[in-house]
Design a protein around this motif. Sequence first.
Motif, PDB file in Angstrom:
ATOM      1  N   LYS A  39     -24.616  24.670  30.723  1.00 61.45           N
ATOM      2  CA  LYS A  39     -26.055  24.814  31.525  1.00 61.45           C
ATOM      3  C   LYS A  39     -26.053  24.236  32.861  1.00 61.45           C
ATOM      4  O   LYS A  39     -26.557  24.937  33.730  1.00 61.45           O
ATOM      5  CB  LYS A  39     -26.927  24.293  30.500  1.00 61.45           C
ATOM      6  CG  LYS A  39     -28.364  24.299  31.198  1.00 61.45           C
ATOM      7  CD  LYS A  39     -29.361  23.558  30.288  1.00 61.45           C
ATOM      8  CE  LYS A  39     -30.748  23.912  30.643  1.00 61.45           C
ATOM      9  NZ  LYS A  39     -31.197  24.416  31.983  1.00 61.45           N
ATOM     10  N   SER A  40     -25.265  23.233  32.756  1.00 62.83           N
ATOM     11  CA  SER A  40     -25.260  22.661  34.387  1.00 62.83           C
ATOM     12  C   SER A  40     -24.592  23.719  35.478  1.00 62.83           C
ATOM     13  O   SER A  40     -25.308  23.534  36.741  1.00 62.83           O
ATOM     14  CB  SER A  40     -24.323  21.396  34.414  1.00 62.83           C
ATOM     15  OG  SER A  40     -23.020  21.573  34.265  1.00 62.83           O
ATOM     16  N   PHE A  41     -23.653  24.427  35.041  1.00 65.86           N
ATOM     17  CA  PHE A  41     -23.131  25.771  35.894  1.00 65.86           C
ATOM     18  C   PHE A  41     -24.151  26.596  36.005  1.00 65.86           C
ATOM     19  O   PHE A  41     -24.488  26.974  37.220  1.00 65.86           O
ATOM     20  CB  PHE A  41     -22.017  26.421  35.041  1.00 65.86           C
ATOM     21  CG  PHE A  41     -21.252  27.255  35.977  1.00 65.86           C
ATOM     22  CD1 PHE A  41     -20.506  26.816  36.982  1.00 65.86           C
ATOM     23  CD2 PHE A  41     -21.484  28.492  35.883  1.00 65.86           C
ATOM     24  CE1 PHE A  41     -19.725  27.667  38.009  1.00 65.86           C
ATOM     25  CE2 PHE A  41     -21.041  29.442  36.515  1.00 65.86           C
ATOM     26  CZ  PHE A  41     -20.178  29.129  37.485  1.00 65.86           C
ATOM     27  N   LEU A  42     -24.839  27.037  34.997  1.00 61.90           N
ATOM     28  CA  LEU A  42     -25.860  28.031  35.204  1.00 61.90           C
ATOM     29  C   LEU A  42     -26.961  27.648  36.187  1.00 61.90           C
ATOM     30  O   LEU A  42     -27.601  28.329  36.810  1.00 61.90           O
ATOM     31  CB  LEU A  42     -26.510  28.453  33.935  1.00 61.90           C
ATOM     32  CG  LEU A  42     -27.443  29.730  33.971  1.00 61.90           C
ATOM     33  CD1 LEU A  42     -26.643  31.036  34.635  1.00 61.90           C
ATOM     34  CD2 LEU A  42     -27.760  30.042  32.391  1.00 61.90           C
ATOM     35  N   ASP A  43     -27.440  26.365  35.869  1.00 62.10           N
ATOM     36  CA  ASP A  43     -28.751  25.916  36.702  1.00 62.10           C
ATOM     37  C   ASP A  43     -28.143  25.884  38.349  1.00 62.10           C
ATOM     38  O   ASP A  43     -28.851  26.183  38.923  1.00 62.10           O
ATOM     39  CB  ASP A  43     -28.984  24.323  36.318  1.00 62.10           C
ATOM     40  CG  ASP A  43     -29.454  24.219  34.962  1.00 62.10           C
ATOM     41  OD1 ASP A  43     -30.066  25.275  34.465  1.00 62.10           O
ATOM     42  OD2 ASP A  43     -29.588  23.098  34.501  1.00 62.10           O
ATOM     43  N   PHE A  44     -26.730  25.744  38.340  1.00 58.25           N
ATOM     44  CA  PHE A  44     -26.269  25.640  39.879  1.00 58.25           C
ATOM     45  C   PHE A  44     -26.199  26.859  40.427  1.00 58.25           C
ATOM     46  O   PHE A  44     -26.907  27.073  41.503  1.00 58.25           O
ATOM     47  CB  PHE A  44     -25.085  24.714  39.984  1.00 58.25           C
ATOM     48  CG  PHE A  44     -24.396  24.940  41.214  1.00 58.25           C
ATOM     49  CD1 PHE A  44     -24.745  24.547  42.434  1.00 58.25           C
ATOM     50  CD2 PHE A  44     -22.955  25.399  41.325  1.00 58.25           C
ATOM     51  CE1 PHE A  44     -24.351  24.576  43.576  1.00 58.25           C
ATOM     52  CE2 PHE A  44     -22.456  25.712  42.715  1.00 58.25           C
ATOM     53  CZ  PHE A  44     -23.029  25.145  43.717  1.00 58.25           C
ATOM     54  N   VAL A  45     -25.705  27.917  39.911  1.00 62.17           N
ATOM     55  CA  VAL A  45     -25.467  29.134  40.544  1.00 62.17           C
ATOM     56  C   VAL A  45     -26.901  30.010  40.487  1.00 62.17           C
ATOM     57  O   VAL A  45     -26.983  30.834  41.323  1.00 62.17           O
ATOM     58  CB  VAL A  45     -24.316  30.059  39.929  1.00 62.17           C
ATOM     59  CG1 VAL A  45     -23.111  29.408  40.135  1.00 62.17           C
ATOM     60  CG2 VAL A  45     -24.662  30.357  38.395  1.00 62.17           C
ATOM     61  N   GLU A  46     -27.976  29.629  39.608  1.00 59.24           N
ATOM     62  CA  GLU A  46     -29.013  30.207  39.284  1.00 59.24           C
ATOM     63  C   GLU A  46     -30.028  29.566  40.792  1.00 59.24           C
ATOM     64  O   GLU A  46     -30.986  29.856  41.221  1.00 59.24           O
ATOM     65  CB  GLU A  46     -29.816  29.930  38.095  1.00 59.24           C
ATOM     66  CG  GLU A  46     -30.885  30.799  37.662  1.00 59.24           C
ATOM     67  CD  GLU A  46     -31.202  30.693  36.270  1.00 59.24           C
ATOM     68  OE1 GLU A  46     -31.459  31.605  35.503  1.00 59.24           O
ATOM     69  OE2 GLU A  46     -31.378  29.383  35.842  1.00 59.24           O
ATOM     70  N   TYR A  47     -29.697  28.379  41.302  1.00 59.35           N
ATOM     71  CA  TYR A  47     -30.529  27.546  42.312  1.00 59.35           C
ATOM     72  C   TYR A  47     -30.594  28.293  43.487  1.00 59.35           C
ATOM     73  O   TYR A  47     -31.452  27.945  44.440  1.00 59.35           O
ATOM     74  CB  TYR A  47     -29.895  26.166  42.216  1.00 59.35           C
ATOM     75  CG  TYR A  47     -30.769  25.333  43.145  1.00 59.35           C
ATOM     76  CD1 TYR A  47     -32.203  25.012  42.943  1.00 59.35           C
ATOM     77  CD2 TYR A  47     -30.184  24.517  44.252  1.00 59.35           C
ATOM     78  CE1 TYR A  47     -32.817  24.223  43.525  1.00 59.35           C
ATOM     79  CE2 TYR A  47     -30.840  23.733  45.090  1.00 59.35           C
ATOM     80  CZ  TYR A  47     -32.093  23.560  44.828  1.00 59.35           C
ATOM     81  OH  TYR A  47     -32.976  22.496  45.556  1.00 59.35           O
ATOM     82  N   PHE A  48     -29.533  28.928  44.036  1.00 60.44           N
ATOM     83  CA  PHE A  48     -29.487  29.492  45.462  1.00 60.44           C
ATOM     84  C   PHE A  48     -29.161  31.016  45.384  1.00 60.44           C
ATOM     85  O   PHE A  48     -28.634  31.680  44.449  1.00 60.44           O
ATOM     86  CB  PHE A  48     -28.391  28.668  45.987  1.00 60.44           C
ATOM     87  CG  PHE A  48     -27.113  28.838  45.406  1.00 60.44           C
ATOM     88  CD1 PHE A  48     -26.215  29.724  45.909  1.00 60.44           C
ATOM     89  CD2 PHE A  48     -26.371  27.928  44.822  1.00 60.44           C
ATOM     90  CE1 PHE A  48     -24.938  29.933  45.588  1.00 60.44           C
ATOM     91  CE2 PHE A  48     -25.151  27.860  44.026  1.00 60.44           C
ATOM     92  CZ  PHE A  48     -24.550  28.986  44.435  1.00 60.44           C
TER      93      PHE A  48
END
Length: 174
Positions: free
Chosen positions: A42-51
């Motif tokens: 989830k931390s990866f998805l949160d990152f790439v979804e952020y920008f």
Amino acid sequence: MNHIKFTNTLIACNWRFEENQVKINTATAEDMVKERISKTPKSFLDFVEYFDLLANAEDNIWFISLKDYFKLNNGEGFAWNEFELQSLEYSNEEEKKGVIEFWNNHLPFMMSVKSDYSYVAIVLDGEDKGHIVTGSEPEYEDTVVLADSLDEFFETYISVLKGELDVPALKLFV
């Protein structure tokens, strides 16, 4: 270090940033992309979804956004899987199976064309699942482990970017 602190630190180091304004509809994405994304934490998805955009000032080092994974490549610029496509193009029939297996287990999320073509990826399966690795031309599939997790990669990368740590495998990304 979480993705917001990481991004803010990059911005303070003169990186360009555009926040994601639109939720991505993953239903229209290719199955290959959906499958790979679904194997990330989830931390990866949160990152790439952020920008939508996260790149250095010279625009020769950048992170791949969720939007990048799901947009069609019309031949302009680098596709999110550019190095996979290059490997397949230059491999013979015997080598193609190994190339496909490798890339089915690695999802690139950072690219550099600063000097050599290189990438940073997250490992999707196996005993190294979640590890962060890097590879570069001419043998993209020969990788070096950078970190055991995304958070560890964030911390290491910022330390290298600020000149506080020397990690030779990251020199192509600063």
